[in-house]
Design a protein around this motif. Structure first.
Motif: not given
Length: 66
Positions: A4-11, A21-25, A13-16
């Protein structure tokens, strides 16, 4: 519990990564509309949404000039 902790950190990471990407472009102005545009691009790249092709004047066939 570690799964659960690993899935949370992956989520997180993907959201960040997506937000960066949105802010950069597009910059910080109009974040929500630009995030929707990037989400549509991401869906198209993943094959979830069909690719929409833009139409412009060069796509129209004109009769030959005599």
């Amino acid at each position: 519990m570690a799964l659960i902790r690993n899935l949370f950190w992956i989520a997180i990471f993907l959201a960040s990564t997506f937000a960066f990407t949105v802010l950069f472009e597009h910059g910080p102005t109009d974040f929500i509309p630009n995030a929707k545009k990037e989400a549509d691009v991401l869906k198209q790249m993943m094959g979830i949404k069909p690719v929409e092709r833009r139409k412009d004047d060069s796509d129209k066939l004109t009769p030959p000039l005599h």
